[in-house]
Structures are given as structure tokens and as C-alpha cells.
Design a protein around this motif. Structure first.
Motif, mmCIF file in Angstrom:
data_model
loop_
_atom_site.group_PDB
_atom_site.id
_atom_site.type_symbol
_atom_site.label_atom_id
_atom_site.label_comp_id
_atom_site.label_asym_id
_atom_site.label_seq_id
_atom_site.Cartn_x
_atom_site.Cartn_y
_atom_site.Cartn_z
ATOM 1 N N ILE A 1 7.249 12.819 -15.896
ATOM 2 C CA ILE A 1 7.816 11.491 -16.098
ATOM 3 C C ILE A 1 8.545 11.574 -17.433
ATOM 4 C CG2 ILE A 1 7.325 9.028 -16.361
ATOM 5 C CD1 ILE A 1 4.653 9.533 -14.890
ATOM 6 N N ARG A 2 9.832 11.936 -17.380
ATOM 7 C CA ARG A 2 10.574 12.108 -18.636
ATOM 8 C C ARG A 2 11.104 10.768 -19.110
ATOM 9 N NH1 ARG A 2 12.029 16.536 -15.373
ATOM 10 N NH2 ARG A 2 13.804 15.370 -14.573
ATOM 11 N N PHE A 3 10.793 10.442 -20.351
ATOM 12 C CA PHE A 3 11.214 9.157 -20.906
ATOM 13 C C PHE A 3 11.916 9.371 -22.232
ATOM 14 C CE2 PHE A 3 10.155 5.427 -23.619
ATOM 15 C CZ PHE A 3 10.949 4.505 -22.950
ATOM 16 N N LYS A 4 13.068 8.755 -22.363
ATOM 17 C CA LYS A 4 13.866 8.924 -23.566
ATOM 18 C C LYS A 4 13.363 7.950 -24.631
ATOM 19 C CE LYS A 4 18.651 9.126 -24.763
ATOM 20 N NZ LYS A 4 19.831 9.815 -24.427
ATOM 21 N N VAL A 5 12.541 8.437 -25.557
ATOM 22 C CA VAL A 5 11.938 7.539 -26.549
ATOM 23 C C VAL A 5 12.960 7.036 -27.566
ATOM 24 C CG1 VAL A 5 9.460 7.726 -26.715
ATOM 25 C CG2 VAL A 5 10.847 9.678 -27.335
ATOM 26 N N ASP A 6 13.828 7.921 -28.052
ATOM 27 C CA ASP A 6 14.954 7.448 -28.858
ATOM 28 C C ASP A 6 16.146 8.364 -28.632
ATOM 29 O OD1 ASP A 6 14.460 9.642 -30.589
ATOM 30 O OD2 ASP A 6 12.918 8.443 -31.598
ATOM 31 N N ASP A 7 17.182 8.165 -29.424
ATOM 32 C CA ASP A 7 18.442 8.819 -29.096
ATOM 33 C C ASP A 7 18.362 10.332 -28.943
ATOM 34 O OD1 ASP A 7 19.722 6.509 -28.832
ATOM 35 O OD2 ASP A 7 20.554 6.454 -30.878
ATOM 36 N N ASP A 8 17.499 10.969 -29.710
ATOM 37 C CA ASP A 8 17.481 12.422 -29.587
ATOM 38 C C ASP A 8 16.112 13.000 -29.265
ATOM 39 O OD1 ASP A 8 18.273 12.365 -33.103
ATOM 40 O OD2 ASP A 8 16.448 11.814 -32.027
ATOM 41 N N LYS A 9 15.285 12.176 -28.603
ATOM 42 C CA LYS A 9 13.953 12.679 -28.276
ATOM 43 C C LYS A 9 13.509 12.170 -26.902
ATOM 44 C CE LYS A 9 10.348 12.062 -31.182
ATOM 45 N NZ LYS A 9 9.707 12.195 -32.494
ATOM 46 N N ALA A 10 12.884 13.046 -26.136
ATOM 47 C CA ALA A 10 12.326 12.634 -24.853
ATOM 48 C C ALA A 10 10.908 13.178 -24.711
ATOM 49 C CB ALA A 10 13.214 13.135 -23.718
ATOM 50 N N TYR A 11 10.041 12.368 -24.123
ATOM 51 C CA TYR A 11 8.660 12.785 -23.888
ATOM 52 C C TYR A 11 8.402 12.903 -22.402
ATOM 53 C CZ TYR A 11 7.183 11.603 -28.703
ATOM 54 O OH TYR A 11 7.015 11.550 -30.048
ATOM 55 N N ASP A 12 7.502 13.803 -22.040
ATOM 56 C CA ASP A 12 6.995 13.823 -20.671
ATOM 57 C C ASP A 12 5.700 13.006 -20.667
ATOM 58 O OD1 ASP A 12 6.043 14.228 -18.189
ATOM 59 O OD2 ASP A 12 5.864 16.410 -18.324
ATOM 60 N N ILE A 13 5.833 11.761 -20.191
ATOM 61 C CA ILE A 13 4.687 10.838 -20.213
ATOM 62 C C ILE A 13 3.503 11.389 -19.422
ATOM 63 C CG2 ILE A 13 3.936 8.586 -19.330
ATOM 64 C CD1 ILE A 13 6.513 7.417 -20.317
ATOM 65 N N ALA A 14 3.789 12.135 -18.362
ATOM 66 C CA ALA A 14 2.707 12.666 -17.534
ATOM 67 C C ALA A 14 1.810 13.626 -18.314
ATOM 68 C CB ALA A 14 3.280 13.362 -16.305
ATOM 69 N N LYS A 15 2.353 14.232 -19.366
ATOM 70 C CA LYS A 15 1.554 15.197 -20.129
ATOM 71 C C LYS A 15 1.026 14.628 -21.435
ATOM 72 C CE LYS A 15 3.466 19.248 -18.027
ATOM 73 N NZ LYS A 15 4.425 18.422 -17.211
ATOM 74 N N GLY B 1 0.779 -1.230 0.000
ATOM 75 C CA GLY B 1 0.000 0.000 0.000
ATOM 76 C C GLY B 1 0.815 1.286 0.000
ATOM 77 N N CYS B 2 2.130 1.190 -0.100
ATOM 78 C CA CYS B 2 2.947 2.411 0.009
ATOM 79 C C CYS B 2 3.039 3.168 -1.310
ATOM 80 C CB CYS B 2 4.340 2.088 0.518
ATOM 81 S SG CYS B 2 5.350 1.229 -0.687
ATOM 82 N N GLY B 3 2.493 2.612 -2.398
ATOM 83 C CA GLY B 3 2.462 3.360 -3.650
ATOM 84 C C GLY B 3 3.400 2.849 -4.730
ATOM 85 N N LYS B 4 3.954 1.664 -4.548
ATOM 86 C CA LYS B 4 4.866 1.104 -5.539
ATOM 87 C C LYS B 4 4.133 0.859 -6.862
ATOM 88 C CE LYS B 4 5.793 -2.597 -3.009
ATOM 89 N NZ LYS B 4 4.937 -2.431 -1.812
ATOM 90 N N SER B 5 3.010 0.156 -6.768
ATOM 91 C CA SER B 5 2.273 -0.166 -7.992
ATOM 92 C C SER B 5 1.713 1.082 -8.653
ATOM 93 C CB SER B 5 1.129 -1.135 -7.703
ATOM 94 O OG SER B 5 1.643 -2.334 -7.208
ATOM 95 N N VAL B 6 1.241 2.013 -7.845
ATOM 96 C CA VAL B 6 0.671 3.235 -8.421
ATOM 97 C C VAL B 6 1.748 4.017 -9.176
ATOM 98 C CG1 VAL B 6 -0.482 5.418 -7.909
ATOM 99 C CG2 VAL B 6 -1.217 3.343 -6.753
ATOM 100 N N THR B 7 2.967 4.015 -8.653
ATOM 101 C CA THR B 7 4.066 4.678 -9.363
ATOM 102 C C THR B 7 4.250 4.049 -10.740
ATOM 103 O OG1 THR B 7 5.167 5.103 -7.267
ATOM 104 C CG2 THR B 7 6.522 5.283 -9.242
ATOM 105 N N SER B 8 4.286 2.710 -10.790
ATOM 106 C CA SER B 8 4.523 2.074 -12.087
ATOM 107 C C SER B 8 3.323 2.223 -13.018
ATOM 108 C CB SER B 8 4.908 0.609 -11.910
ATOM 109 O OG SER B 8 4.047 -0.028 -11.030
ATOM 110 N N LEU B 9 2.120 2.167 -12.456
ATOM 111 C CA LEU B 9 0.936 2.372 -13.307
ATOM 112 C C LEU B 9 0.900 3.793 -13.856
ATOM 113 C CD1 LEU B 9 -1.767 0.412 -11.267
ATOM 114 C CD2 LEU B 9 -0.670 -0.278 -13.401
ATOM 115 N N SER B 10 1.466 4.741 -13.107
ATOM 116 C CA SER B 10 1.522 6.118 -13.610
ATOM 117 C C SER B 10 2.436 6.195 -14.825
ATOM 118 C CB SER B 10 2.046 7.075 -12.528
ATOM 119 O OG SER B 10 1.263 6.990 -11.360
ATOM 120 N N VAL B 11 3.569 5.496 -14.752
ATOM 121 C CA VAL B 11 4.506 5.511 -15.874
ATOM 122 C C VAL B 11 3.854 4.887 -17.113
ATOM 123 C CG1 VAL B 11 6.734 4.666 -16.714
ATOM 124 C CG2 VAL B 11 6.511 5.413 -14.343
#
Ligand SMILES: Nc1ncnc2c1ncn2[C@@H]1O[C@H](COP(=O)(O)OP(=O)(O)OP(=O)(O)O)[C@@H](O)[C@H]1O
Ligand SMILES: Nc1ncnc2c1ncn2[C@@H]1O[C@H](COP(=O)(O)OP(=O)(O)O)[C@@H](O)[C@H]1O
Ligand code: SF4
Ligand code: SF4
Ligand SMILES: [Mg+2]
Ligand SMILES: [Mg+2]
Lengths: 382, 339
Positions: A119-133, A93-103
Motif C-alpha cells: 500500500i504505497r502512500f505518498k506522505v510528502d513531496d519526496d517521500k513514500a511509505y509502504d503502509i502494509a509494512k 461483504g465483498c471486501g470494500k470496508s476491509v480494503t479501507s481498514l487495511s489502508v
């Protein structure tokens, strides 16, 4: 169960008011994430450190329930470097699963929402997305392709009415419609072999119920690997399995990391598994990170009283104690968090200062961070 | 078609006073029936000739992979299954399968069981005091006027508060429910308790509380436990003696130190090496077992472990190894120890 009682004391009128208010709030969020034709520029971002594949930054994920707002993840930040394994530990219940489900953006909608953070994620070598948005619809290009998730219970991923082969083939098809059926079949069988299934051709034609728990979990891992994701999130992948099968599965993870150089976010409450697999460890308590650092930082120099308690309460085959340590008390009510250190009511080492506001996460070495007043004197300033 | 033959022969044993429980060559087979005519076409050999003793006031741990027959062993010892297939179960020297229904009922309070899942083993519609007290009243454990005090005393022993008495199971957390199950068993003043994976469903921090509670109660009431678990670190912590099961057989059995410091059976070695150790400096030399556990309905010939054993020899494929005592109190079933 004092706090449970408090919850049920919520009057019907009060509860209705909360429900109405929640609906208003979640409707706004839903409107935002369901938008169509959102320009990429809105969620395009830059990694803070180019070595990372994922950077979770001040993430807040709340559930707007009829009893009130549950702050399941309340300001969580950590990085996943490329090729590394991050272990996330903490009580149920401490939020481990919720963190991963958010990603993965797989939160239960509409009540579960990311309300703040990146949640910044490097999609490929020269691009990153903010998954949260990102709008939810765009996530189909990420999920399964760039980030895969393995759940504790393999049947949450497998469909009981379809044969294993068909379910695996589908993953390839989903991501590349051009492939020929026989190519997909060959690829699926190759994957089943890769995760150590001896009779891969036979298993290809079996239904999930014909397999043991350990074999099902291997199939799920095979599915998660189908598209050679850059990040694998494994939520308690071996908790339901026996030690001998667990050892096999952990072995597979280790080999895979070398083969496809992906990063792994491994969620588990088994400290032994963490010690074996992780390069970095994040310790969560009541929706926040109380300590993070390298494997050595956390296991050899644990600083937070909760981490220390957790280590001491687990019996271990290589140390003998007469009596196990048990952390007194229990986790605070997530709807009614105190305004001081969340661990204070269970902490056997608290100081006068601990009555004050929630302790900030301080840096005690280049790699080691802790949120506890006890470590203040060890703080290293940047 | 005739049902396949079962070998029910065994050499009876003598009771020894220090043992509360003696299990000899115990078998429990479940018939496999074909679809329409319900003929018995084979057997699931869940327990296939198991022999061990438990001394009064001690804890025996029983470990092994899921499906190897731990739960069935525990239930058959308590006569909670529909009969044994063969062998002996002596409780205080008395064969429990020779007792009449009335006699076994009178003996019930003395031998109790705690289950893995504290959620499904409690009746949802009974308040806690009733759950704990029902059988106490039925068996007349204490006089009527002492009943309330007695239940409160047991609850407090198990770390429950007196105001919990009128609450229902759904109002409790997993750890508290397991306390209720323990209180229910303890209230009957038992001598022997089978604990079937009592902490496997609980969080690490709550596990520690329950394990400590079981140990305190053992000391206070001189209880004997059969502690079933697949978590070897928990078993090591709580047990005096340990039995290792594989496919219905007890492949090794001895003191806790015998098993952990000088394991003799290749399966025990593999099992021990598979335990993840929460210390990044310790690197274990892992023996990874290939494949999965074969079906107990169709176990391999000879030594049942031979299909996965790295030390398998020719005779292992045909000859069944018998239990041998390799040092006092340390037993193993493996051809490596043949003279
Ligand atoms: N769908 C939901 N609706 C309301 N609250 C939720 C929901 N999902 C999770 N929560 C709450 O969020 C908090 C964190 O839950 P989460 O599932 O992340 O825990 P966890 O750390 O993964 O625990 P475990 O070890 O048991 O898997 C808990 O208080 C939980 O009750
Ligand atoms: N009532 C039953 N009918 C048929 N087979 C059973 C029954 N109970 C258990 N079995 C089988 O006996 C074997 C041992 O089961 P069990 O004792 O529950 O294992 P464990 O507790 O070690 O996981 C398994 O193959 C199981 O499927
Ligand atoms: S801040 Fe104080 S109460 Fe909180 S964990 Fe540290 S010492 Fe304990
Ligand atoms: S009898 Fe043979 S196959 Fe069986 S455990 Fe011993 S060495 Fe291995
Ligand atoms: Mg979880
Ligand atoms: Mg069982």
C-alpha cells in the motif's frame, strides 16, 4: 443456505485444530507489526507513478477465523491519483470496508492481517511509505493527519459523553500540542461552519445526541478534515441519511476537494452517488476487483457481467422498466472459494472457458480493465 | 397547566366503491409529558391532517424525509397505534376506529404490515413454519388438513424452499428474512398491505428480488399496497400514485406521472432534484435544501415548509395552505396555487 450448513458441520476437533493453527500464524504477524524502533528504510518505498497519492498493489487481507481463513481481500490493486475521487462499489461483504481498514491499518487484531501486497502512500513531496509494512505504532503519524476515515455510522467516531467542541479540539491537540486552547476553539468553530453547520458556536457546546443524523455526519466530516488530510476515505458516508441531507453532504465533499485538493476514496453501493462524485470506479466482487476504469468506462461501457447486472438491478428515476433485473443466486462462501471465476455460478453469459481457472484482469483500453473471458477479444497488449 | 388545545374538526367524506382505503384529515399526535407530574405540555404532531384514497389493486407510494410521519401514518391506518387524534380511516367504507375489539380482530387478516427491519420483526425462537402459520391457525384461514400444503404453497410463492420450514430466522440472510415476513403477511390472505421500507435495509441486488416478488404477488392476489420508502427511485418503479409528506402533512399527492413529470410543490421539486442519477451524462440541476427538518413538536407557523422554501411568500409565514386539486387526481398544499 447450503454453505452455512457446511460450516457448522465442522467438527469440534477440526475447529480446535484451525484455532490452534491460526494462533500460530497470527502470532508471527503480530510480532512483526508490533516491533519497536523499526528503521524508516524498512517501509520507505517509491510511487510507481508520481501523480498518485495512493497505490494499492496486489493487496491480500485475510481473517483467520475459527471456521477457517476468510480471504476478504484477495489480490486487489488500484491507484488513487492526486485530487481525484475513486468510487468503490460492490455487494455487501465483498471486501470494500476491509480494503479501507487495511489502508488505515485498523483491522480487527489479531485475526485480521495483511498477508501480502503493498500500500504505497505518498506522505510528502519526496517521500513514500509502504503502509502494509509499517509497524502499527508508526501509523499514528498517518491516521487523521495524512489519511482520514469517515464511517457510515457517525457514532462509531463520536464519543457520546463528550461535547462536540471538545472532541474537535482534541483532534487539533493530538496533532499539534503547541496550539493555544482559544485558537483550537476558533479553528473548530471555523471547521463546523465549513461543513455547513449554521449554528456552529451553539453546536460546539452540544452533545452528539442533541444533533440529527445528518448533523452528526457533518461533525464527523469536520473532524476528518481537521488536519487537511491528503486522502479521505469515506465508507458509505451517506447511506444512513435522507436524500436531501445526502445531497448536502455530497456538496460539501465536492467543495472540499476544491478547497484543500485532497483525494477521496468513496465506498458506496449507491451507483447514483458514484455517478455523481467519482472520476474513477472500482467494482469489487467476492474480495477481488472484477472491473475498473474511468466513470465513463464503467457506466457507459460496462464489460463485466456482474457490473452490468448491478446497473440493471437498480431502479432509476430516469428509466422505466416493467420488471427489475435481479442477479440470480448468491455470493460464494468466502471460506470456500471456487477455483474458477467467482461469478460463474450466477453468470448468465458464461462460456465453456469459464470452467477453467479464475480469469486474469485484462486491459481493454488505456483506462479500462476487466476480469472476464468474454472480453478477451478486446484485450489491448502493451 | 391545561393541555394545549387540539383542533379535531373535519368535514366527513362519502365512501366511493372503487377505493379500498379512504383517509380523511387524519391526525395522530403523541403527547409530550413533563418530567415529574406527567402533565401533557404539548404534542408531537407526527401526522397532522392527511387526506388520500387508494384504489383497489393499486400501489400508493409514500415518501418523505426520516421523521416526517410515514411510519406513523401506516400504523395509524391499521389501528396499530393507541387511537387516532382525529379524522377518518375508511377500509372498504367502514370506519375502522368504530369497530369493536372483536370486529377489528376479525378484520386483521385483511390488512397486514411488513416492516423495515427483517431482523427484529421475526421471533428468534420460532421455526419458519410456525412464524408463517401461527396466525393462519388462529384465524382459521384454512381447514386443519390443508394447513401444511397451504403453508408450503405460500412459502413457494415467496421464493422459500419447503426444507426451510424447520429452520430458525438466524439461519437466513436479510433478503430471505424479508421473504419470511412477506410470507407471514400473505398467508392471512390480505387485501391490503402496508410495506414500511421493505427493501431499505437490503443490498441492491436483493432489493430487486423483493420488489419483483411484491409485484408478482400483487398481480396474483389482487393486493393493494401502501409502499413507504425514502428511496424515490424504488417508489417510482412500484407505485401507481404517490404521496409526498413533510412534517406530518401530505404536501402533494397524485399519479406517479404527476409527481415525477410535473411536480407542483417546492418540497417535491427539491426532493426529486436530490436523487443521484446513475448516469454520468445526466447532470441534475440540484435544489439544495438549507438546514434540516424542523421538530414536529414545534413546527413552523403557516406553511410548515416555509423555513426552507425558496419560493416563500409573506402569507406562507402565517396562513396554513389547504389541499387543492390542480388537475384531476393531483393535489397540492401550497399558496403558489391560490387563486
Ligand atoms: N472482523 C472480521 N472477522 C471475520 N471476518 C470478517 C471481519 N470483518 C470482515 N470480515 C469478512 O470479510 C468480508 C468482507 O467484508 P467487508 O466488511 O469488507 O464488506 P463490505 O464490502 O464493506 O460490505 P458492506 O457493503 O456490507 O459494508 C466478509 O466476508 C466479512 O464477513
Ligand atoms: N410512540 C411515539 N411516541 C412519541 N413520538 C413518536 C412516536 N412514534 C413516532 N414519534 C414521532 O413522530 C414523528 C414521525 O415519526 P415516524 O412516523 O416514525 O416517521 P418516518 O416513518 O417518516 O421516519 C417523529 O418525530 C417521531 O419521533
Ligand atoms: S469469466 Fe465467464 S463466468 Fe466469469 S463473469 Fe466472465 S463470462 Fe461470466
Ligand atoms: S406555501 Fe409558500 S412556503 Fe409553503 S411550499 Fe408553498 S410557496 Fe413554499
Ligand atoms: Mg462495509
Ligand atoms: Mg419509518
Amino acid at each position: 443456505m447450503a454453505d452455512k450448513k457446511d460450516l457448522s458441520y465442522l467438527s469440534a476437533k477440526e475447529s480446535r485444530r484451525i484455532t490452534k493453527e491460526n494462533r500460530k500464524i497470527t502470532k508471527e504477524y503480530e510480532k512483526q507489526i508490533s516491533r519497536k524502533d523499526v528503521p524508516e528504510s524498512e517501509y520507505l518505498t517509491k510511487m510507481h507513478n508520481d501523480k498518485n497519492i495512493l497505490e494499492i498493489d496486489n493487496l491480500h487481507t485475510y481473517f483467520f477465523t475459527d471456521q477457517g481463513v476468510v480471504r476478504s481481500v484477495d489480490g486487489v490493486s488500484f491507484d488513487v491519483p492526486r485530487g481525484a475521487t475513486i468510487g468503490v462499489v460492490g455487494e455487501s461483504g465483498c471486501g470494500k470496508s476491509v480494503t479501507s481498514l487495511s489502508v488505515m491499518r485498523l483491522l480487527q487484531r489479531p485475526i485480521g492481517q495483511i498477508v501480502d501486497g503493498e500500500i504505497r502512500f505518498k506522505v510528502d513531496d519526496d517521500k513514500a511509505y509502504d503502509i502494509a509494512k509499517m509497524p502499527i505504532a508508526e501509523m499514528q503519524h498517518i491516521r487523521g493527519k495524512k489519511i482520514s476515515m469517515i464511517f457510515q455510522e457517525p457514532m462509531t467516531t463520536l464519543n457520546p459523553v463528550f461535547k462536540i467542541g471538545r472532541q474537535l479540539d482534541e483532534v487539533f491537540e493530538l496533532h499539534d500540542k503547541e496550539t493555544k486552547a482559544e485558537d483550537r476553539r476558533a479553528k473548530s468553530i471555523e471547521l463546523l461552519e465549513m461543513v455547513g453547520i449554521a449554528n456552529a458556536e451553539g453546536v460546539y457546546d452540544m452533545y452528539p445526541h442533541e444533533l440529527s443524523g445528518g448533523m452528526r455526519q457533518r461533525v464527523v466530516i469536520a473532524m476528518a478534515l481537521a488536519c487537511q488530510p491528503k486522502l479521505i476515505i469515506a465508507d458509505e458516508p451517506t447511506t444512513a441519511l435522507d436524500v436531501t441531507i445526502q445531497a448536502q453532504i455530497l456538496d460539501i465533499f465536492r467543495q472540499l476537494k476544491e478547497k484543500i485538493n485532497s483525494s477521496i476514496m468513496l465506498i458506496t453501493h449507491d451507483l447514483g452517488v458514484i455517478a455523481e462524485m467519482a472520476d474513477f470506479v472500482v467494482v469489487m466482487y467476492a474480495g477481488r476487483i472484477v472491473e475498473k476504469g474511468t466513470l465513463e468506462d464503467i457506466f457507459l461501457h460496462p464489460a463485466h457481467p456482474y457490473t452490468i447486472g448491478l446497473m440493471d438491478s437498480k431502479p432509476s428515476v430516469n428509466k422505466d422498466v416493467d420488471r427489475l433485473y435481479s442477479i440470480p443466486g448468491k455470493v460464494p462462501n468466502p471460506i470456500n472459494m471456487p477455483d474458477y471465476c467467482y461469478f460463474r455460478d450466477r453468470c448468465e453469459k458464461c462460456l465453456d472457458k469459464c470452467d477453467g481457472e479464475y480469469p486474469p484482469l485484462i486491459k481493454i483500453s488505456d483506462t479500462h480493465y476487466v476480469a472476464c473471458y468474454r472480453s478477451e477479444d478486446k484485450e489491448v497488449k502493451e | 397547566m391545561a393541555a394545549p388545545k387540539i383542533d379535531r374538526s373535519f368535514t366527513p367524506i362519502e365512501h366511493s366503491e372503487e377505493n379500498i382505503l379512504e383517509v380523511n384529515a387524519l391526525k395522530k399526535y403523541f403527547p409530550i409529558q413533563d418530567g415529574i407530574l406527567k402533565h401533557t405540555v404539548g404534542y408531537v404532531k407526527a401526522v397532522d391532517g392527511v387526506t388520500f384514497n387508494i384504489k383497489r389493486g393499486t400501489t400508493m407510494g409514500l415518501v418523505g424525509e426520516s421523521g416526517c410521519g410515514k411510519t406513523t401514518t401506516g400504523r395509524t391506518i391499521l389501528r396499530l397505534t393507541d387511537g387516532k387524534t382525529s379524522g377518518q380511516v375508511l377500509f372498504n367504507g367502514q370506519e375502522i376506529y368504530d369497530l369493536s375489539a372483536k370486529e377489528i380482530r376479525a378484520l386483521r387478516p385483511k390488512m397486514q404490515i411488513i416492516f423495515q427491519d427483517p431482523y427484529s420483526s421475526l421471533s428468534p425462537r420460532m421455526p419458519v413454519s410456525e412464524i408463517i402459520g401461527e396466525a393462519v391457525r388462529e384465524h382459521g384461514i384454512v381447514p386443519k388438513e390443508e394447513f401444511d400444503d397451504y403453508i408450503e404453497g405460500i412459502m413457494s410463492d415467496c421464493g422459500l424452499m419447503s426444507y426451510h420450514k424447520d429452520r430458525y430466522p438466524h439461519e437466513f440472510s436479510g433478503g430471505q428474512r424479508q421473504r419470511i415476513c412477506i410470507a407471514r403477511a400473505l398467508a392471512l390472505n390480505p387485501d391490503f398491505i402496508v410495506c414500511d421500507e421493505p427493501v431499505s435495509a437490503l443490498d441492491v441486488s436483493i432489493q430487486a428480488q423483493i420488489i419483483n416478488l411484491l409485484q408478482d404477488l400483487q398481480e396474483k392476489h389482487n393486493l393493494t399496497y401502501l409502499f413507504i420508502s425514502h428511496d424515490l427511485s424504488v417508489v417510482k418503479h412500484i407505485s401507481d400514485t404517490i404521496g409526498v409528506m413533510y412534517l406530518g402533512n401530505l404536501v402533494e399527492y397524485g399519479s406517479r406521472d404527476d409527481i415525477f413529470d410535473s411536480p407542483a410543490h417546492p418540497y417535491t421539486e427539491a426532493l426529486l432534484s436530490a436523487i443521484p442519477v446513475p448516469d454520468p451524462i445526466v447532470k441534475t440541476n440540484r435544489i439544495v435544501l438549507e438546514g434540516s427538518i424542523p421538530s414536529p413538536a414545534n413546527p413552523p407557523e403557516g406553511c410548515k415548509f416555509h423555513t426552507r422554501c425558496a419560493k416563500c411568500m409573506d402569507k406562507c409565514k402565517t396562513e396554513i395552505p389547504v389541499q387543492k386539486e390542480i388537475s384531476p387526481g393531483h393535489f397540492v398544499c401550497c399558496h403558489l396555487y391560490d387563486e
